[in-house]
Write a protein that holds these residues in place. Structure first.
Motif, short mmCIF file in Angstrom:
data_model
loop_
_atom_site.label_atom_id
_atom_site.label_comp_id
_atom_site.label_asym_id
_atom_site.label_seq_id
_atom_site.Cartn_x
_atom_site.Cartn_y
_atom_site.Cartn_z
N UNK A 287 0.98 -0.88 0.01
CA UNK A 287 0.11 0.03 0.05
C UNK A 287 0.76 1.13 -0.03
N UNK A 288 2.09 1.17 0.74
CA UNK A 288 2.77 2.41 0.77
C UNK A 288 4.04 2.54 -0.24
N UNK A 289 3.96 1.53 -0.93
CA UNK A 289 4.79 1.78 -2.18
C UNK A 289 6.29 1.34 -1.69
N UNK A 290 6.31 0.44 -0.67
CA UNK A 290 7.90 -0.18 -0.17
C UNK A 290 7.93 -1.70 -0.40
N UNK A 291 7.72 -1.98 -1.58
CA UNK A 291 8.24 -3.22 -2.12
C UNK A 291 9.13 -3.06 -3.13
N UNK A 292 10.51 -3.55 -2.73
CA UNK A 292 11.38 -3.38 -3.70
C UNK A 292 11.98 -4.70 -4.31
N UNK A 293 11.82 -4.64 -5.67
CA UNK A 293 12.19 -5.86 -6.42
C UNK A 293 13.65 -5.99 -6.86
N UNK A 294 14.06 -6.97 -6.55
CA UNK A 294 15.68 -7.15 -6.92
C UNK A 294 15.65 -8.41 -7.83
N UNK A 295 16.24 -8.25 -8.96
CA UNK A 295 15.96 -9.21 -10.20
C UNK A 295 17.21 -10.23 -9.81
N UNK A 296 18.25 -10.20 -9.01
CA UNK A 296 19.29 -10.74 -8.70
C UNK A 296 19.46 -11.41 -7.38
N UNK A 297 18.70 -12.68 -7.13
CA UNK A 297 18.62 -12.99 -5.77
C UNK A 297 19.85 -13.72 -5.05
N UNK A 298 20.80 -13.93 -6.05
CA UNK A 298 22.00 -15.00 -5.59
C UNK A 298 22.61 -14.67 -4.30
N UNK A 299 22.92 -13.19 -3.84
CA UNK A 299 23.59 -12.93 -2.97
C UNK A 299 22.78 -13.04 -1.74
N UNK A 300 21.54 -13.06 -1.70
CA UNK A 300 20.42 -13.08 -0.72
C UNK A 300 20.11 -14.71 -0.28
N UNK A 301 20.63 -15.60 -1.31
CA UNK A 301 20.24 -16.95 -0.89
C UNK A 301 21.68 -17.70 -0.85
N UNK A 302 22.58 -17.03 -0.20
CA UNK A 302 23.87 -17.40 0.11
C UNK A 302 24.37 -16.91 1.48
N UNK A 303 25.45 -17.48 1.79
CA UNK A 303 26.11 -16.83 3.16
C UNK A 303 27.50 -16.88 2.58
N UNK A 304 27.97 -15.38 3.04
CA UNK A 304 29.54 -15.39 2.77
C UNK A 304 29.78 -13.97 2.93
N UNK A 305 30.88 -13.62 2.92
CA UNK A 305 31.37 -12.05 3.23
C UNK A 305 30.85 -11.21 2.01
N UNK A 306 31.27 -11.66 0.90
CA UNK A 306 30.82 -11.07 -0.29
C UNK A 306 29.17 -10.77 -0.36
N UNK A 307 28.66 -11.96 -0.21
CA UNK A 307 27.15 -12.06 -0.28
C UNK A 307 26.67 -11.14 0.51
N UNK A 308 27.13 -11.17 1.85
CA UNK A 308 26.58 -10.25 3.02
C UNK A 308 26.87 -8.66 2.67
N UNK A 309 27.95 -8.55 2.06
CA UNK A 309 28.34 -7.06 1.89
C UNK A 309 27.32 -6.60 0.58
N UNK A 310 26.81 -7.51 -0.06
CA UNK A 310 26.30 -6.92 -1.32
C UNK A 310 24.58 -6.94 -0.55
N UNK A 311 24.32 -7.63 0.34
CA UNK A 311 23.02 -7.61 0.76
C UNK A 311 22.81 -6.19 1.56
N UNK A 312 23.99 -5.71 2.38
CA UNK A 312 24.01 -4.59 3.04
C UNK A 312 23.75 -3.85 2.03
N UNK A 313 24.50 -3.66 0.89
CA UNK A 313 24.28 -2.51 -0.15
C UNK A 313 22.95 -2.51 -0.71
#
Length: 321
Positions: A287-313
């Motif tokens: 309702x508030x327009x706060x849905x953010x579509x990310x077309x590359x889910x690969x860093x979100x579906x992993x655990x690693x330093x680089x994956x975590x950094x990209x998730x933070x970004x």
């Protein structure tokens, strides 16, 4: 007179001979010292570590390394593997900027594919039964290290362990400390940007929707590290199980999150399903327009330093506009 000269000559000859013997001994000592130095150098090129398979001795100067699905930890140390993990054509997209030119190696490590890469070090997960070959098979190809379960499941321990194997312990400490600093800065920024608002992450694949529990993959970054609040629905899901079950559209209507990250490849059917769903459109984030579509889910579906950094970004880009 002749006898005196002869005696002097003999004494001088003996002195010269003694000098040569002492000199020769000195040279032997130098050679021994040099040999010892060489031996020390050889010893320093190996390290013995405890692994799932017991103590194993590994080369510290390996250049052709295979560590399927854990290339993230190698890259964090500035090391590029010789091949990259894949399931068919699927790879870890978030690492492709560094690995795009590498050959793929199938996830179950077929022995022929491993042989073709001519590795001088192989690093495997604790669940070795999932690989085509046995531990002994891989050992015949190259020195093989099998991580313990706690190392497989903890990317920080992976970086520390890989750092010991490759004599890059200082680099490992530096990488982890820089990450801690990134987390601290992001946490402060997000606290000011969204306060106590809640955030959720959903992965849409086909027409199925998977909600990230608090400890599922990189969602752990959201809740445990960045201190972001999770909505009640996610709290009620509990800890992530090995089997990840989809939620129905009706169940998603209970997701009272202020912000939602929707992970979906471009053109994914689930995106249109949610757009056309009155149930979904009635949720706070939609309702508030706060849905953010990310077309590359690969860093979100992993655990690693680089994956975590990209998730933070990703999180900072969406929530601090």
């Amino acid at each position: 007179m002749f006898k005196i000269k002869k005696s002097r000559f003999l004494l001088m000859s003996l002195a010269l001979l003694l000098t040569l013997i002492i000199s020769a001994c000195g040279d032997d000592s130098s050679d021994s010292s040099s040999d010892a130095g060489d031996q020390d150098s050889e010893q320093k090129s190996e390290v013995t570590l405890d692994s799932k398979m017991g103590e194993v001795t590994l080369p510290t100067d390996a250049e052709r390394i295979i560590a399927p699905f854990h290339e993230d930890a190698l890259l964090a140390l500035g090391v590029t593997p010789v091949a990259k993990w894949a399931i068919g054509q699927s790879v870890q997209n978030y690492l492709e900027y560094e690995l795009k030119d590498l050959p793929k190696i199938e996830w179950n490590l077929p022995l022929e594919q491993v042989l073709n890469q001519n590795p001088d070090l192989i690093i495997l997960e604790h669940g070795i039964d999932s690989y085509e070959g046995s531990y002994e098979d891989y050992q015949k190809i190259a020195p093989t290290f099998v991580m313990k379960e706690e190392t497989t499941n903890n990317w920080r321990k992976q970086i520390e362990t890989f750092g010991k194997i490759l004599e890059k312990e200082e680099k490992a400490d530096e990488a982890i400390n820089q990450y801690k600093e990134k987390v601290a800065n992001a946490k402060e920024t997000l606290s000011g940007a969204i306060g106590d608002e809640t955030v959720a992450a959903i992965w849409a694949t086909g027409n199925q929707f998977f909600v990230f529990e608090e400890n599922r993959h990189s969602a752990e970054v959201l809740y445990s590290e960045l201190g972001i609040n999770s909505p009640e629905l996610i709290k009620n899901l509990g800890e992530a199980q090995a089997q990840w079950n989809p939620l129905s559209l009706e169940k998603l209507s209970e997701l009272k999150a202020d912000h939602v990250f929707l992970l979906a490849s471009e053109g994914e059917q689930g995106i249109d399903t949610l757009k056309n769903s009155d149930v979904w459109q009635s949720t706070p984030a939609a309702k508030n327009g706060n849905v953010y579509i990310l077309n590359d889910p690969s860093n979100w579906t992993n655990k690693g330093l680089i994956a975590s950094e990209k998730t933070i970004d990703d999180v900072l880009k969406a929530l601090t506009k």
